[in-house]
Structures are given as C-alpha cells and as structure tokens.
Design a protein around this motif. Structure first.
Motif, PDB file in Angstrom:
ATOM      1  N   LEU A 244     -18.240  21.831  79.917  1.00  0.00           N
ATOM      2  CA  LEU A 244     -19.114  22.932  80.304  1.00  0.00           C
ATOM      3  C   LEU A 244     -19.045  24.069  79.292  1.00  0.00           C
ATOM      4  O   LEU A 244     -17.962  24.452  78.832  1.00  0.00           O
ATOM      5  CB  LEU A 244     -18.713  23.456  81.689  1.00  0.00           C
ATOM      6  CG  LEU A 244     -18.846  22.457  82.841  1.00  0.00           C
ATOM      7  CD1 LEU A 244     -18.361  23.080  84.135  1.00  0.00           C
ATOM      8  CD2 LEU A 244     -20.286  21.998  82.991  1.00  0.00           C
ATOM      9  N   THR A 245     -20.212  24.616  78.961  1.00  0.00           N
ATOM     10  CA  THR A 245     -20.323  25.778  78.084  1.00  0.00           C
ATOM     11  C   THR A 245     -20.938  26.937  78.860  1.00  0.00           C
ATOM     12  O   THR A 245     -21.398  26.778  79.996  1.00  0.00           O
ATOM     13  CB  THR A 245     -21.198  25.450  76.863  1.00  0.00           C
ATOM     14  OG1 THR A 245     -22.521  25.123  77.313  1.00  0.00           O
ATOM     15  CG2 THR A 245     -20.617  24.278  76.084  1.00  0.00           C
ATOM     16  N   LYS A 246     -20.971  28.103  78.236  1.00  0.00           N
ATOM     17  CA  LYS A 246     -21.527  29.285  78.900  1.00  0.00           C
ATOM     18  C   LYS A 246     -23.008  29.104  79.190  1.00  0.00           C
ATOM     19  O   LYS A 246     -23.509  29.557  80.230  1.00  0.00           O
ATOM     20  CB  LYS A 246     -21.301  30.517  78.019  1.00  0.00           C
ATOM     21  CG  LYS A 246     -21.571  31.843  78.714  1.00  0.00           C
ATOM     22  CD  LYS A 246     -21.218  33.002  77.812  1.00  0.00           C
ATOM     23  CE  LYS A 246     -21.384  34.330  78.536  1.00  0.00           C
ATOM     24  NZ  LYS A 246     -20.436  34.486  79.651  1.00  0.00           N
TER      25      LYS A 246
ATOM     26  N   VAL B  53     -25.185  29.457  83.114  1.00  0.00           N
ATOM     27  CA  VAL B  53     -25.970  30.675  83.369  1.00  0.00           C
ATOM     28  C   VAL B  53     -26.857  30.506  84.599  1.00  0.00           C
ATOM     29  O   VAL B  53     -26.807  31.304  85.550  1.00  0.00           O
ATOM     30  CB  VAL B  53     -26.817  31.035  82.129  1.00  0.00           C
ATOM     31  CG1 VAL B  53     -27.787  32.160  82.468  1.00  0.00           C
ATOM     32  CG2 VAL B  53     -25.914  31.451  80.982  1.00  0.00           C
ATOM     33  N   LYS B  54     -27.671  29.478  84.608  1.00  0.00           N
ATOM     34  CA  LYS B  54     -28.603  29.284  85.723  1.00  0.00           C
ATOM     35  C   LYS B  54     -27.889  28.932  87.029  1.00  0.00           C
ATOM     36  O   LYS B  54     -28.202  29.511  88.080  1.00  0.00           O
ATOM     37  CB  LYS B  54     -29.620  28.196  85.354  1.00  0.00           C
ATOM     38  CG  LYS B  54     -30.730  28.035  86.371  1.00  0.00           C
ATOM     39  CD  LYS B  54     -31.768  27.032  85.896  1.00  0.00           C
ATOM     40  CE  LYS B  54     -32.884  26.877  86.921  1.00  0.00           C
ATOM     41  NZ  LYS B  54     -33.912  25.898  86.460  1.00  0.00           N
ATOM     42  N   PRO B  55     -26.916  28.005  87.036  1.00  0.00           N
ATOM     43  CA  PRO B  55     -26.211  27.729  88.300  1.00  0.00           C
ATOM     44  C   PRO B  55     -25.464  28.942  88.851  1.00  0.00           C
ATOM     45  O   PRO B  55     -25.423  29.147  90.066  1.00  0.00           O
ATOM     46  CB  PRO B  55     -25.242  26.601  87.922  1.00  0.00           C
ATOM     47  CG  PRO B  55     -25.859  25.944  86.743  1.00  0.00           C
ATOM     48  CD  PRO B  55     -26.518  27.040  85.987  1.00  0.00           C
TER      49      PRO B  55
ATOM     50  N   GLU C 112     -16.669  31.324  86.649  1.00  0.00           N
ATOM     51  CA  GLU C 112     -17.059  31.031  85.267  1.00  0.00           C
ATOM     52  C   GLU C 112     -15.835  30.914  84.362  1.00  0.00           C
ATOM     53  O   GLU C 112     -15.764  30.021  83.507  1.00  0.00           O
ATOM     54  CB  GLU C 112     -17.988  32.127  84.754  1.00  0.00           C
ATOM     55  CG  GLU C 112     -18.500  31.893  83.342  1.00  0.00           C
ATOM     56  CD  GLU C 112     -19.384  33.021  82.849  1.00  0.00           C
ATOM     57  OE1 GLU C 112     -20.055  32.846  81.815  1.00  0.00           O
ATOM     58  OE2 GLU C 112     -19.384  34.087  83.501  1.00  0.00           O
ATOM     59  N   ARG C 113     -14.858  31.790  84.536  1.00  0.00           N
ATOM     60  CA  ARG C 113     -13.643  31.714  83.720  1.00  0.00           C
ATOM     61  C   ARG C 113     -12.897  30.403  83.958  1.00  0.00           C
ATOM     62  O   ARG C 113     -12.319  29.825  83.028  1.00  0.00           O
ATOM     63  CB  ARG C 113     -12.731  32.901  84.040  1.00  0.00           C
ATOM     64  CG  ARG C 113     -13.238  34.229  83.505  1.00  0.00           C
ATOM     65  CD  ARG C 113     -12.143  35.286  83.578  1.00  0.00           C
ATOM     66  NE  ARG C 113     -11.729  35.526  84.952  1.00  0.00           N
ATOM     67  CZ  ARG C 113     -12.245  36.458  85.737  1.00  0.00           C
ATOM     68  NH1 ARG C 113     -13.224  37.237  85.283  1.00  0.00           N
ATOM     69  NH2 ARG C 113     -11.813  36.626  86.967  1.00  0.00           N
TER      70      ARG C 113
ATOM     71  N   GLY D  43     -15.149  25.373  79.351  1.00  0.00           N
ATOM     72  CA  GLY D  43     -14.339  24.402  78.630  1.00  0.00           C
ATOM     73  C   GLY D  43     -13.824  23.268  79.477  1.00  0.00           C
ATOM     74  O   GLY D  43     -13.141  22.369  78.971  1.00  0.00           O
ATOM     75  N   MET D  44     -14.154  23.276  80.753  1.00  0.00           N
ATOM     76  CA  MET D  44     -13.686  22.225  81.662  1.00  0.00           C
ATOM     77  C   MET D  44     -14.625  21.027  81.581  1.00  0.00           C
ATOM     78  O   MET D  44     -15.835  21.168  81.436  1.00  0.00           O
ATOM     79  CB  MET D  44     -13.637  22.774  83.091  1.00  0.00           C
ATOM     80  CG  MET D  44     -13.307  21.758  84.145  1.00  0.00           C
ATOM     81  SD  MET D  44     -13.360  22.508  85.800  1.00  0.00           S
ATOM     82  CE  MET D  44     -13.118  21.045  86.802  1.00  0.00           C
ATOM     83  N   LYS D  45     -14.067  19.835  81.669  1.00  0.00           N
ATOM     84  CA  LYS D  45     -14.864  18.610  81.661  1.00  0.00           C
ATOM     85  C   LYS D  45     -15.154  18.212  83.105  1.00  0.00           C
ATOM     86  O   LYS D  45     -14.245  18.126  83.932  1.00  0.00           O
ATOM     87  CB  LYS D  45     -14.121  17.495  80.946  1.00  0.00           C
ATOM     88  CG  LYS D  45     -14.905  16.188  80.870  1.00  0.00           C
ATOM     89  CD  LYS D  45     -14.158  15.129  80.078  1.00  0.00           C
ATOM     90  CE  LYS D  45     -14.105  15.495  78.606  1.00  0.00           C
ATOM     91  NZ  LYS D  45     -13.517  14.406  77.792  1.00  0.00           N
ATOM     92  N   THR D  46     -16.426  18.002  83.396  1.00  0.00           N
ATOM     93  CA  THR D  46     -16.814  17.658  84.761  1.00  0.00           C
ATOM     94  C   THR D  46     -16.303  16.277  85.133  1.00  0.00           C
ATOM     95  O   THR D  46     -16.089  15.418  84.276  1.00  0.00           O
ATOM     96  CB  THR D  46     -18.341  17.690  84.906  1.00  0.00           C
ATOM     97  OG1 THR D  46     -18.913  16.728  84.014  1.00  0.00           O
ATOM     98  CG2 THR D  46     -18.886  19.066  84.585  1.00  0.00           C
TER      99      THR D  46
END
Length: 654
Positions: free
Chosen positions: A352-354, A358-360, A386-387, A391-394
């Motif tokens: 996941l990136t910033k 944004v939309k979710p 968000e923090r 960088g977390m992998k789904t």
C-alpha cells in the motif's frame, strides 16, 4: 429494505411496530381478514414453517409467524420486487427475543398496561442481517449466509400441536381530525336583523375607498370594524381605559440569585418535604427482575450486562433447545481447504502507498461522520489507520477497503478500551471496608455533572439502584439548588428506590439529603459528605445543576465544588443525540475542576434513541482520554449497561 414490522395480538392490539416508510394499514388488515378470518389464502398457519408463509397485496409481500400460547402474530412487510433472504431468520429471532423478554408480562391475566422497549433489540437485528447480506453480495453469488431458523421458545415441549389462536379482530383506522382554523384577517358577516328583512347587511354596502392607492390590511380592517361596530351612547364613547402600572423587572446578582427589595424574602415556593406517611399513598412501583439486566457472582456482587451480550444470550439459549450437531466437512472439505491454502500462498498481495489510501480514507472518514463521530475525531482515526497501513502488504485476495476496515476496527477498539480499572464495586469496598488498620472507613463519593437536559438525575437514580443491588447504603444529595423541581424529582426517585430496596431485602438502604433551594451547592455537598461519614453511609451520590459548557461563570463554580466535596469519582453524563459539540463539552468539563482534578468517566445517556449512530462514544473519549463507564438505554431503573467495546465497534462499522 424492510418497510414495516408489526407485533399484533390476536385481539387486534398492536403491541409494537417499526415503520421505515409510510404504508397503508389496510395491508395488515387484509392479511388478518384473508388468512386468519376467512382463510382464503393457501398459506398454512404454522409457527415452525420454513420458509415462512407469504401473502402478496398491492405490490407488497407480507411474511409472518405466530406464538400460539401467547396469541401473537409477527408480520414483516417489504416490497415484492425485493428479495430479502434473511426475513425468515429475522422473524424467528424477533419471535424468540420478544417472547423471552415480555412473555411473562403477557401471560399475566390482570395486565392493565403493557410497556415495551423493544426498539434497540430490533434495530440491532436489522443492522446485523443487512451487514451479512451486504457481505454476501460483495463476496459473490456463491457465498451464502447461514439463516437456520431457531425454534420458538413458546413451542410445546411434548411436540404436540397447541390449539390455534383465537380469531383476531381487524384494526380500526384512526378517524381523521378536522381542525377549523378561523381566520382573523376577515371580519365575519353578521346575520341580518329579522325585524328589517329588506335592509341589506352593513358589510354588504358598497363604500368608497379611503384614499388614493391601495390600503394596507390594517387600514381595511379598521374601516370594516368602524362600519360594523354597534352604536354606543355618548357616555360610553367618552370613557377612557387606564393603563396599569408597569411591571417591575427583577434583577439578578453575579451569583445567579435575585436581588429583592424586601430583606429576607426567599424565592423558594416548593412544597416542604413530605414524611413517610404521605409517601405511602403513592402508586405501587413495578418490580424489576435482577436477571433481566445483570448477574450475581459467587461473591455476591451484582454485575451489569451489556446490550449485545444480553441479546445474543437470549437467542443462543433458544437455539440450544433444537440445535443438532453440524455435519463434518469430511475429506472433501479438508481437501478444498488444503488446496485453497496452497493457492493463497502462491498469489502475493499489494504493498500500500499513500496514493492507494487517499480515496478509501476519505470514504471511511465520511462513514464515521455519518455515525455521529465528530469530524476532528474521524480525521485523527483515519490518520492513525494510514500510518499503520503505509508500506503494508495486503493479505491474499483482500481488497484495500477490507484492509482499511480491519485497521479501523483495531483503532476503534484501541480508543474505546479503558486503560484503567473500572471496577467501581471493588473501589467502594476498599474505601468502606479498608484492609489496612491505618485507614478508617469512610463513604465513597460519586458526583454527576453535565450540561442541561442530558439526564443527570435519571442516571444517578439508575446508578443508585445498581448499588442497592449490591447491598450498599446509598445517600443521594440534592446538589441542584437552582433548577425548579430538582429536589422534588429526587424525592420521587428516592421514594421509589426505597420501595424496591424493601422488596429486595438484604440490608440495602437509600435516603435523600436536601437543603432546599438557593443554597451554595458546594457547601451542601461538603456537609452531606460529613453527615454520611458520621452516620455510616457507604456511598454518597451527589447531583449537580446543569450548566452550559461555554459559560465560564457557571463552570467556575465546579472548582470550589471539587475542593469541598472531594469526590472519589466525577462522572459526566453526555447524551448520544449530541453531535460534534460533544468534543468541546467533554474538554471544558474535564478542565473545570482545577489543577490536578479531571473527570473519571462518562455515562452516555439515551443510547436507545440513536440506533447505530453511537459516534459520541468515540468523540468524547478521543477528546479527553476518559473512558465510558455506563450506557443509559431507557427510562427504567434497570436500563443501565456497561460498555461492550465489540458492540460499539460493530455498530460503527456497520
């Protein structure tokens, strides 16, 4: 979407109903007439039928179930175009809950008034089924929701069929009210005199306009009144009305008390306190079953239930009567699970990136605001999620929205879970019966504060009833010396609590300490605590006057109150109906007691009126870091619950 749900007795009385849209009462009447009276429908009246029998009328589908021994009919109404697969399970659950909660009351032969507060239980069921239905639709057509019906608690244990219920009576539509609003703009036409039938009425004569142009309505009315006024004598026309003396305005000093010209004049018009002999003539108080709102531990302590556990336990107990062992998945099930696990290990997730969030995150923030969470608190929660997600992998086969939802549930649990112990019973025992010989017993003091109209006195009486269940001696202090009727309100509560405590037995006592109106509330509270210590009371509950949180003059008196009363706990009552203003209310009250003294907890009242919009819980805890101790869910003394964090998170994320 369900349009209407009604619980009707076979005599035609609507015991409870919930409508989401306006529907014609003829729908229910047609069902009763065609199915139960004339039996023109092919549907069988079987309370254990699955799927439930249906009846179609005017584009609506009506499904129902019954409890024969109670004479109840449960009817769900929805549009025929919709396919609501969970209606059968909803009917079973509502039938089980209603019969368990109110079956004993309905079986009484001499019942004169039926009180039912079933809305919180029903709303919780609707939210759960709609959530399961949405999850089933989003996961694909192959997914299914377990809708195994439960057996009715009113079913005969021998398995034999009970005699059919009596024939119900059609409900009568309420007559329409016709309100006549007389107009004051036009003078009514007087009846012509019978002595001169040839003379037209005065108002019918044509008159010239008083001046050029259009006249105002006031001028036209004056002209009509002048022409239609009856003739009067000269003596009457010369009479003049005398104006009365102007009312003298009352002045108030800086403390909020009236400055009177006459020394010693008191503005306390309340009736004196009545003795116990006069209280005996009051109407009898309905008994409250302790099992309905709490449980008693092996040590004898009475512990409150929370709403979610209470409802789930009722349904689970009913389902246990007819539950059977689930068939094992066998070799096929285990093989599919193994293959699925291997396949999930092969497919990787997404980092996941910033930009991905944004939309979710914006959608999640709007969702929380719709649940009555203050915008400030919703933004902080989304920033925290968000923090954690950057960088977390789904997980495999998991969308970004699902990952964000799981992270938000963790954030909500973290903020709502108390960081300190909320065991008030243990704290009271440590003060009233200290284990150390160096400490002397003293009463445990709890003060209730809050803004106007949130239910401070009502929730104080609920808390007193809870303490009486634990055999404590409770002294209630009338610390609201400003609001008219505040002392009388507590007198009624104490009278009722005395009667309930006498029925329970066990040595519990309750009494009222009052000094009337116009006194300094801080001095009254300090004197009450000293009196309770001399007389050996266990708990002192101090009521206070409601005040606006943004009025510095009123809020400043709380610091003196805290110094003189020295309460062990200060609980603020906040209502679930308030919106974003709850943040400022909590902060102002938390800072009003002086240096080193803060609030100790919140009581959120009127939770039974907001459905799933319980965002005030999050807003007030976020603003102060103070935990929620109790929830008010009704108007009875037993309508007090502890906070279930899982229940709150489930409602907020539904």
């Amino acid at each position: 979407m369900l349009d209407c749900f009604e619980i009707v007795s076979t005599s035609g009385v609507v015991l409870w109903s919930k409508s989401y849209t306006s529907i014609s009462p003829s729908l229910i009447n047609s069902l009763i007439k065609d199915v139960f009276i004339e039996e023109r429908s092919n549907a069988t009246i079987d309370e254990k039928a699955n799927p439930k029998p249906s009846y179609r009328k005017e584009g609506y589908t009506l499904k129902w179930t019954t409890i024969k021994d109670l004479g109840l009919i449960f009817v769900a109404v929805y549009q025929s175009l919709l396919h609501l697969s969970w209606i059968d399970q909803l009917l079973d659950n509502v039938r089980t809950l209603f019969s368990e909660l109110y079956g004993g009351q309905l079986k009484k032969s001499s019942i004169a008034k039926f009180e039912c507060d079933f809305t919180p239980y029903f709303d919780r069921q609707i939210e759960e089924f709609e959530r399961l239905d949405n999850n089933a639709k989003s996961s694909g057509p192959e997914s299914s929701v377990d809708l195994t019906p439960s057996s009715s608690s009113a079913e005969d244990e021998t398995g034999t069929d009970v005699s059919p219920p009596p024939i119900p009576v059609l409900r009568k539509e309420a007559p329409k009210r016709v309100v006549d609003h007389p107009s004051t703009d036009v003078t009514p036409i007087p009846t012509p005199s019978t002595s001169r039938p040839s003379s037209p009425a005065v108002n019918h004569l044509l008159t010239a306009k008083a001046g050029p142009g259009k006249q105002s309505r006031r001028a036209r009315k004056a002209a009509v009144a002048a022409t239609s006024a009856p003739a009067s004598s000269g003596d009457e026309s010369s009479a003049r009305t005398k104006k009365g003396a102007a009312k003298k305005m009352r002045t108030w000093d800086a403390s909020g008390y009236a400055d009177e010209d006459e020394p010693g004049k008191v503005l306390d018009y309340s009736a004196p306190a009545k003795d116990d002999a006069s209280d005996a003539a009051a109407p009898a108080i309905e008994s409250v079953s302790s099992e309905s709102w709490g449980t008693r531990t092996k040590k004898g302590e009475f512990v409150l239930k929370d709403l979610d556990d209470e409802m789930d336990s009722i349904i689970a107990a009913a389902n246990a009567k007819s539950s059977t062992a689930e068939p094992s998945a066998g070799m096929l099930g285990s093989s599919l699970g193994t293959i699925g696990g291997l396949f999930r290990n092969i497919v990787g997730g997404k980092t996941l990136t910033k930009e991905d969030l944004v939309k979710p995150l914006k959608g999640m923030e709007d969702h929380l605001v719709k649940k009555n969470v203050a915008r400030e608190a919703a933004e902080r929660l989304c920033e925290s999620a968000e923090r954690d997600l950057l960088g977390m992998k789904t997980s495999n086969f998991t969308s970004i929205e699902t990952t964000l939802r799981n992270a938000m549930e963790v954030a909500l649990r973290k903020i709502l879970t108390p960081t300190t112990s909320l065991d008030i019973l243990r704290e009271i025992q440590s003060v009233t019966k200290p284990t150390s010989s160096r400490l002397s017993p003293r009463p445990y003091t709890i003060s209730i504060v809050g803004v106007n109209g949130v239910g401070k006195s009502t929730n104080l009486s609920k808390l007193a009833f809870f303490l009486l269940q634990n055999r404590f001696k409770v002294l209630i202090v009338a610390g609201d010396t400003f609001r008219s009727g505040a002392v009388e309100q507590l007198r009624v509560h104490v009278r009722n609590l005395k009667e309930l405590a006498a029925r329970e037995g066990g040595g519990a006592q309750v009494d009222l300490y009052e000094r009337g109106y116009g006194k300094d509330a801080a001095n009254v509270a300090g004197d009450a605590v000293a009196y309770a210590k001399r007389e050996g009371w266990d708990v002192v509950l101090i009521d206070t006057a409601g005040r606006r949180h943004n009025d510095q003059r009123l809020m400043s008196s709380l610091e003196k109150f805290a110094k003189l009363a020295k309460p062990d706990k200060i609980l603020m009552v906040g209502e679930a109906l308030v919106g974003s203003d709850s943040v400022q209310q909590a902060r102002n009250f938390n800072a009003a007691f002086g240096a080193g003294r803060k609030l100790d907890g919140f009581i959120i009242s009127k939770c039974d009126t907001v459905g799933d919009m319980v965002g005030v819980l999050v807003s007030m805890v976020h603003a102060t870091g103070i935990p929620v101790v109790f929830l008010g869910v009704g108007q009875h003394y037993a309508d007090l619950r502890t906070l279930s964090v899982s229940w709150a998170v489930k409602l907020l994320m539904s």
